[in-house]
Design an enzyme around this catalytic site. Structure first.
Site, PDB file in Angstrom:
ATOM      1  N   ASP A 148       0.312  -6.455   6.314  1.00  0.00           N
ATOM      2  CA  ASP A 148      -1.141  -6.029   5.025  1.00  0.00           C
ATOM      3  C   ASP A 148      -2.203  -6.248   6.232  1.00  0.00           C
ATOM      4  OD1 ASP A 148      -2.739  -6.016   3.559  1.00  0.00           O
ATOM      5  OD2 ASP A 148      -3.008  -7.472   1.915  1.00  0.00           O
ATOM      6  N   LYS A 154     -12.832  -2.295   8.060  1.00  0.00           N
ATOM      7  CA  LYS A 154     -11.679  -1.067   7.369  1.00  0.00           C
ATOM      8  C   LYS A 154     -12.151  -0.416   6.784  1.00  0.00           C
ATOM      9  CE  LYS A 154      -7.589  -1.430   3.760  1.00  0.00           C
ATOM     10  NZ  LYS A 154      -6.654  -1.926   3.946  1.00  0.00           N
ATOM     11  N   GLU A 195      -0.056   0.421   0.096  1.00  0.00           N
ATOM     12  CA  GLU A 195      -0.495  -0.689  -0.255  1.00  0.00           C
ATOM     13  C   GLU A 195       0.191  -1.055  -1.778  1.00  0.00           C
ATOM     14  OE1 GLU A 195      -4.385  -1.838  -0.060  1.00  0.00           O
ATOM     15  OE2 GLU A 195      -4.282  -1.358   2.221  1.00  0.00           O
ATOM     16  N   ASP A 226      -5.181  -2.333  -7.848  1.00  0.00           N
ATOM     17  CA  ASP A 226      -4.424  -3.592  -6.693  1.00  0.00           C
ATOM     18  C   ASP A 226      -6.393  -3.700  -6.139  1.00  0.00           C
ATOM     19  OD1 ASP A 226      -5.385  -4.099  -4.035  1.00  0.00           O
ATOM     20  OD2 ASP A 226      -3.954  -3.764  -3.081  1.00  0.00           O
TER      21      ASP A 226
HETATM   22 MG    MG Z   1      -5.581  -6.450   0.092  1.00  0.00          MG
END
Ligand code: MG
Ligand code: ADP
Length: 621
Positions: free
Chosen positions: A21, A83, A182, A204
């Site tokens: 992840d 990111k 994800e 999420d």
């Molecule tokens: Mg995450």
């Protein structure tokens, strides 16, 4: 039975595949073991590797908690939220609203880069360092070499961002088995829908991104029905509401330039986050900001209620995304069987309450929301390496893809929520007499006009033979592979001549750049490798010395004096090498010890052979 330990002489580390992840805030790895996925944490450490890179003036970048600790000391050279920059230009980052303590510049091709000690770092390189940190963590935890990995990305990542993630892995020298979304990973981790068909919502909310996905799971097939979200919404924004509160209350009390000082930005961010996290369990918490150089020691009590008022509009935005996803999938909340919470920010009580209220049911929270995605990635890695065949995974592309046509409209080639892998070919033609080239503009998004969509890149098809307008037949093919990576090609068909074009995403890296970074990365990695190797060698020496010590007594009498003297010397040298940091010296001692212990090994082996023949034990020989 001392001889068994001598097996360490035959030292081939096992190779494993893992799930990673690669988060905005934290990254972590997990592995499939004993019929279940588990996160990888070296002894005494957390599985989480903060996605932070500190680049010192000299020497290698530092990653993880050690880097995070530098955020206060050296904020200009401590990079977080990498990111958010992946595959993005400067315009995308909206730095006026999200000021960063480090300098972000733009290169010739509009790729965001971080200026660290005068060197411009691409997000891919920085991300590669985070991966190196995660791999090191994983290696320490498993004692194995990492052969390959499944890496997760937010469902909303567009093509350029997925490519950038691949490039980061390439620079880190890591083979990518598959890139998966994800929320898809999260549903795999919960193993939902194994016994009966189910429709699942995965909510999420991490540090920097928000994703909601609706999945249907039936007969081991996971299909993403719709995704929605916001790549610029997360716990960082919760923190910013408290930073803003601090600014407002400090205005007038401190010099105005304080608010621009990187030290202030970092300290305020950390103080805000700490306060926010405390408010998840306590009704009231203190935000404390201390900057001695500004003579600042500010304390402020914040109640949960006050914090909830500040973040309510942000939480409302997540709910709005949920409603849009439901509308896209043509589902109502009572058709959702399960709700899964993922990401550290779902620990905020208001978030839990609001999600529960919207869906009218208690969300799943049994797995640690920080671990869920990595666990699911490990499940997928296991599936892909042939571990289990009863799980199939189908993903969809989150945004429509198309080309700009004359007049600025968009001709959709692949509709959003198409199941991948997929491809589509469409015929285009020339619009001018004798036109010998066509300029294609590839865009991603749902809007009608190209100008309102995200530009992924342009390419030109040249070499079309001159013909009257509308006569040329150009087939344009869009193909999305299982990783969600797009390839575009075009071919002129009416004359049989074909040209293929290579699609370069606007914010991507050229092959040369990746090659160069690979080289650079390798130079640095070499230093890392040396250090790692020394640690390994010390461990190995320890095991060998212990094994030899144990075998010496029963075998000593059988050793010839010369071999015994040689071995004794080698043992002494090895004992000294256990405190040396010089890789070559440690390696040499290890090799010498191995050599010198061969006669001993031979005697023990002999014992084994004799034991096998006569049925006697070594000790009895
Ligand atoms: Mg995450
Ligand atoms: P990402 O997926 O972006 O890497 P994570 O899922 O690791 O992010 O979540 C990180 C975010 O979760 C951070 O903003 C962090 O402050 C927040 N967080 C972690 N623990 C808590 C908590 N107990 N209460 C509120 N927020 C939390």
């Amino acid at each position: 039975m001392g001889y068994i330990e001598l097996d360490v002489l035959n030292n081939d580390a096992p190779r494993v595949v893992i799930g990673i992840d690669l988060g905005t805030t934290n990254s972590l790895a997990a592995i499939w073991e004993d019929k279940a996925p588990k996160v990888l944490a070296p002894d005494g450490l957390s599985a989480m590797v903060p996605s932070v890179v500190h680049v010192p003036q000299e020497g290698n970048p530092v990653v993880g908690s050690a880097a995070r600790a530098q955020a206060l000391v050296d904020p200009q050279h401590t990079v977080f939220s990498v990111k958010r920059m992946m595959g993005r230009g400067l315009d995308d980052l909206d730095l006026n609203h999200n000021p960063l303590p480090f300098a972000v510049a733009e290169d010739g091709r509009k790729l965001a880069r971080v200026d660290l000690h005068g060197k411009l770092w691409t997000p891919q390189e920085l991300s590669a360092w985070i991966l190196v940190g995660v791999l090191e963590h994983a290696r320490q935890a498993t004692g194995a070499e990492i052969a390959a990995a499944v890496i997760t990305v937010p469902a909303y990542f567009d093509d350029a961002q997925r490519q950038a993630t691949r490039d980061a892995a390439r620079i880190a020298g890591l083979e990518v088995l598959r890139i998966i979304n994800e929320p898809t990973a999260a549903s795999l981790a919960y193993g939902l829908g194994q016994s009966e068909p189910q429709t699942v919502t995965v909510f999420d909310l991490g540090g920097g991104t928000f994703d909601v996905s609706l999945l249907s799971i039936e007969d081991g097939v996971f299909q993403v029905l719709a995704t929605n979200g916001d790549t610029r919404l997360g716990g960082d924004d919760f923190d910013q509401t408290l930073v803003q509160l601090a600014r407002e209350e400090l205005t007038g009390q401190v010099p105005a330039e304080l608010f621009q000082d990187p030290a202030f930005l970092s300290a305020a961010r950390l103080a805000a986050e700490k306060c926010k996290q405390a408010l998840s369990s306590d009704p009231e918490a203190e935000m404390h900001l201390a900057l001695p150089e500004y003579d600042l020691n500010w304390r402020r009590r914040v109640t949960r209620q006050e914090f909830e008022t500040l973040i309510r509009p942000l939480v409302e935005r997540t709910l709005q995304s949920c409603r849009r996803a439901l509308a896209d999938a043509e589902l109502t909340t009572d058709q959702i069987d399960e709700v899964v919470l993922v990401g550290g920010s779902t620990r905020v009580p208001l978030v839990r309450a609001k999600v529960e209220e919207l869906f009218g049911r208690k969300p799943h929270t049994t797995l640690n929301p920080d671990h869920v995605v990595a666990l699911g990635a490990a499940v997928q890695a296991h599936v892909l390496t042939g571990g289990t065949r009863d799980v199939l995974l189908m993903d969809v592309t989150p945004l429509s893809l198309g080309v700009e046509t004359v007049g600025g409209a968009v001709s959709k080639m692949i509709e959003r929520n198409s199941t991948i892998p997929c491809s589509h070919t469409e015929g285009f033609s020339t619009y001018a007499e004798g036109q010998t080239g066509i300029d294609f503009h590839v865009v991603q998004g749902e809007r009608e006009l190209a100008a309102d969509c995200r530009s992924l890149g342009r390419f030109e098809l040249k070499g079309i033979p001159p013909m009257p307008a509308g006569m040329a037949r150009v087939g344009v093919r869009f193909a999305i592979d299982a990783d969600g990576v797009l390839t575009v090609s075009a071919k002129e068909e009416s004359t049989g001549t074909s040209s293929s074009i290579e699609f370069k995403p606007m914010h991507g890296l050229t092959d040369e750049e990746v090659e160069r970074m690979l080289d650079e990365g390798f130079e640095n990695a070499q230093a890392d490798f040396d250090q790692r190797r020394v640690v390994d060698l010390h461990t190995e020496l320890g095991t060998m010395l212990a094994a030899i010590a144990r075998s010496m007594e029963p075998a000593q009498a059988h050793l010839d004096p010369e071999s015994l003297a040689d071995l004794t010397e080698a043992v002494e040298a090895a004992e000294q090498a256990q405190t040396s940091q010089d890789r070559h010296q440690v390696q040499a001692s290890r090799d010498r010890l191995e050599q010198a212990s061969l006669p001993l090994a031979a005697i023990l082996m002999d014992g084994v052979v004799r034991e096998a023949i006569t049925g006697k034990k070594v000790d009895e020989v």
